[in-house]
Design an enzyme around this catalytic site. Structure first.
Site, PDB file in Angstrom:
ATOM      1  N   PHE A 293      -6.764   4.879   7.810  1.00 47.70           N
ATOM      2  CA  PHE A 293      -5.381   5.083   8.236  1.00 47.70           C
ATOM      3  C   PHE A 293      -4.564   3.803   8.122  1.00 47.70           C
ATOM      4  CE2 PHE A 293      -8.186   7.975  10.408  1.00 47.70           C
ATOM      5  CZ  PHE A 293      -7.566   9.203  10.243  1.00 47.70           C
TER       6      PHE A 293
ATOM      7  N   MET B  93     -12.073   4.808  -1.172  1.00 55.20           N
ATOM      8  CA  MET B  93     -12.789   5.047   0.088  1.00 55.20           C
ATOM      9  C   MET B  93     -13.453   6.406  -0.051  1.00 55.20           C
ATOM     10  SD  MET B  93      -9.899   3.531   2.625  1.00 55.20           S
ATOM     11  CE  MET B  93      -8.649   3.536   1.343  1.00 55.20           C
TER      12      MET B  93
ATOM     13  N   HIS C 222      -8.166   1.250  -4.306  1.00 54.13           N
ATOM     14  CA  HIS C 222      -9.140   1.054  -3.234  1.00 54.13           C
ATOM     15  C   HIS C 222      -9.814   2.393  -2.960  1.00 54.13           C
ATOM     16  CE1 HIS C 222      -9.682   0.064   1.378  1.00 54.13           C
ATOM     17  NE2 HIS C 222     -10.826   0.185   0.750  1.00 54.13           N
TER      18      HIS C 222
ATOM     19  N   MET D 145      -8.904   8.410  -0.518  1.00 52.39           N
ATOM     20  CA  MET D 145      -9.809   8.805   0.578  1.00 52.39           C
ATOM     21  C   MET D 145     -10.329  10.222   0.365  1.00 52.39           C
ATOM     22  SD  MET D 145      -7.471   7.522   3.729  1.00 52.39           S
ATOM     23  CE  MET D 145      -6.706   5.886   3.734  1.00 52.39           C
TER      24      MET D 145
ATOM     25  N   ASP E 244      -4.714   3.732  -2.083  1.00 47.56           N
ATOM     26  CA  ASP E 244      -5.820   4.094  -1.190  1.00 47.56           C
ATOM     27  C   ASP E 244      -6.296   5.513  -1.444  1.00 47.56           C
ATOM     28  OD1 ASP E 244      -6.113   1.764   0.597  1.00 47.56           O
ATOM     29  OD2 ASP E 244      -4.025   2.201   1.095  1.00 47.56           O
TER      30      ASP E 244
ATOM     31  N   SER F 156       0.820  -1.210   0.000  1.00 49.27           N
ATOM     32  CA  SER F 156       0.000   0.000   0.000  1.00 49.27           C
ATOM     33  C   SER F 156       0.854   1.259   0.000  1.00 49.27           C
ATOM     34  CB  SER F 156      -0.936   0.015   1.214  1.00 49.27           C
ATOM     35  OG  SER F 156      -1.518   1.294   1.332  1.00 49.27           O
TER      36      SER F 156
ATOM     37  N   HIS G  29      -1.138  -1.174  -4.194  1.00 52.03           N
ATOM     38  CA  HIS G  29      -2.455  -0.852  -3.651  1.00 52.03           C
ATOM     39  C   HIS G  29      -2.536   0.663  -3.440  1.00 52.03           C
ATOM     40  CE1 HIS G  29      -6.072  -1.928  -1.280  1.00 52.03           C
ATOM     41  NE2 HIS G  29      -5.707  -0.964  -0.445  1.00 52.03           N
TER      42      HIS G  29
ATOM     43  N   ASP H 296      -6.935  -6.361   3.821  1.00 51.48           N
ATOM     44  CA  ASP H 296      -6.306  -5.045   3.931  1.00 51.48           C
ATOM     45  C   ASP H 296      -6.370  -4.526   5.360  1.00 51.48           C
ATOM     46  OD1 ASP H 296      -5.313  -2.506   3.463  1.00 51.48           O
ATOM     47  OD2 ASP H 296      -7.042  -1.827   2.290  1.00 51.48           O
TER      48      ASP H 296
ATOM     49  N   MET I 159     -11.822  -5.673   4.855  1.00 53.15           N
ATOM     50  CA  MET I 159     -11.014  -4.793   5.702  1.00 53.15           C
ATOM     51  C   MET I 159     -10.818  -5.415   7.084  1.00 53.15           C
ATOM     52  SD  MET I 159     -10.308  -2.194   3.817  1.00 53.15           S
ATOM     53  CE  MET I 159      -9.442  -1.265   5.082  1.00 53.15           C
TER      54      MET I 159
ATOM     55  N   GLY J 150      -3.280  -3.989   8.736  1.00 49.53           N
ATOM     56  CA  GLY J 150      -2.582  -4.623   9.867  1.00 49.53           C
ATOM     57  C   GLY J 150      -1.842  -5.904   9.538  1.00 49.53           C
TER      58      GLY J 150
HETATM   59  C1  DX5 Z   1      -6.545   1.804   5.269  1.00 46.78           C
HETATM   60  C2  DX5 Z   1      -6.035   1.399   3.933  1.00 46.78           C
HETATM   61  C3  DX5 Z   1      -4.955   0.394   3.961  1.00 46.78           C
HETATM   62  C4  DX5 Z   1      -3.682   0.818   4.650  1.00 46.78           C
HETATM   63  C5  DX5 Z   1      -2.995  -0.420   5.166  1.00 46.78           C
HETATM   64  O1  DX5 Z   1      -7.692   2.537   5.099  1.00 46.78           O
HETATM   65  O2  DX5 Z   1      -7.087   0.851   3.181  1.00 46.78           O
HETATM   66  O3  DX5 Z   1      -4.662  -0.061   2.643  1.00 46.78           O
HETATM   67  O4  DX5 Z   1      -2.810   1.526   3.820  1.00 46.78           O
HETATM   68  O5  DX5 Z   1      -1.928  -0.061   5.953  1.00 46.78           O
HETATM   69  P1  DX5 Z   1      -1.228  -1.082   6.965  1.00 46.78           P
HETATM   70  O6  DX5 Z   1      -0.749  -2.246   6.153  1.00 46.78           O
HETATM   71  O7  DX5 Z   1      -0.126  -0.267   7.541  1.00 46.78           O
HETATM   72  O8  DX5 Z   1      -2.261  -1.488   7.970  1.00 46.78           O
HETATM   73 ZN    ZN Z   2      -6.595  -0.086   1.250  1.00 50.70          ZN
END
Ligand code: DX5
Ligand code: ZN
Length: 222
Positions: A143, A68, A66, A37, A35, A8, A33, A175, A137, A177
């Site tokens: 974040f 959001m 992705h 937002m 993200d 990501s 990936h 996706d 998720m 953690g």
């Molecule tokens: C969160 C994102 C994730 C994020 C994952 O909203 O969708 O893709 O970047 O980050 P880590 O791998 O650090 O949890």
């Molecule tokens: Zn993501």
């Protein structure tokens, strides 16, 4: 099914994006990936169309976007034109998931539907025939660097079962953690696309860390 790594970009150093993309590509990552937002669907704002368009020029990775954002259907065309190969949107973000999937498909991109940690699999069952990927998720979207919610993995088992019953072949992506310590267990549940942000871009040696992830992914493919 081949296991795929989708680092990501959110966790990258944006002063060195070109270089870091090269490092993950050299390390063997297949996807990146991205993200997106909007500050409305999630309480954070990241990057959007111009950034994706710009990095598309010097990366051959598969762009796993992705979204959001609310009303993702309004932006499908723009993200596809910017270089998205896969467009994931949240089922919670639109009143017309079917129409959004049709739009993604008509633009020639792969379709992905995403659910937040508290959204049940039942919310997406009726769309599964139309999707190339389901994104589950395991953190609240918004974040990077949050703690993995292991209890959400039961949804993967549920999906694997439904996929079998319906004789479908969509990918399952996780996706949030994911790190070197939990990735094996995650793969064991039937996930085949792994997103990792901080666990990759937070490493001292990004290329080496990518390769370490890939080694585990490939070991599990065998
Ligand atoms: C969160 C994102 C994730 C994020 C994952 O909203 O969708 O893709 O970047 O980050 P880590 O791998 O650090 O949890
Ligand atoms: Zn993501």
């Amino acid at each position: 099914m081949e296991n795929i790594l989708s680092p990501s970009l959110l966790a990258a150093d944006f002063t060195k994006v070109g270089q870091q993309l090269e490092q993950i590509e050299k390390g063997g990552a297949q996807y990146i990936h991205l993200d997106v937002m909007d500050g409305i669907f999630v309480p954070n704002i990241s990057f959007g169309i111009p950034v994706i368009q710009s990095i598309r020029k010097n990366s051959n990775l598969v762009f796993d976007v992705h979204l959001m954002i609310v009303e993702p259907e309004r932006y499908v065309e723009a993200f596809r034109n910017a270089g998205a190969d896969i467009i994931n949107f949240h089922v919670e973000a639109t009143e017309d998931p079917d129409g959004t999937l049709d739009k993604i498909k008509s633009m020639g991109a792969k379709t992905g539907i995403t659910i937040k940690p508290d959204t049940p699999v039942s919310r997406i069952v009726s769309y599964l025939e139309k999707v190339d990927m389901v994104l589950i998720m395991t953190v609240e979207p918004g974040f990077g660097g949050q703690k993995f919610m292991a209890e959400k993995m039961s949804k993967v088992k549920e999906l694997v079962e439904i996929r079998k019953q319906k004789n479908l072949s969509f990918d399952i992506e996780i996706d949030g953690g994911v790190n070197m310590n939990n990735v094996k267990e995650i793969l064991d549940t039937g996930v085949n696309v792994i997103v990792a942000g901080s666990a990759i871009f937070g490493a001292e040696n990004i290329e080496k860390r990518t390769r370490e992830f890939l080694d585990i992914l490939q070991e599990k493919t065998k």
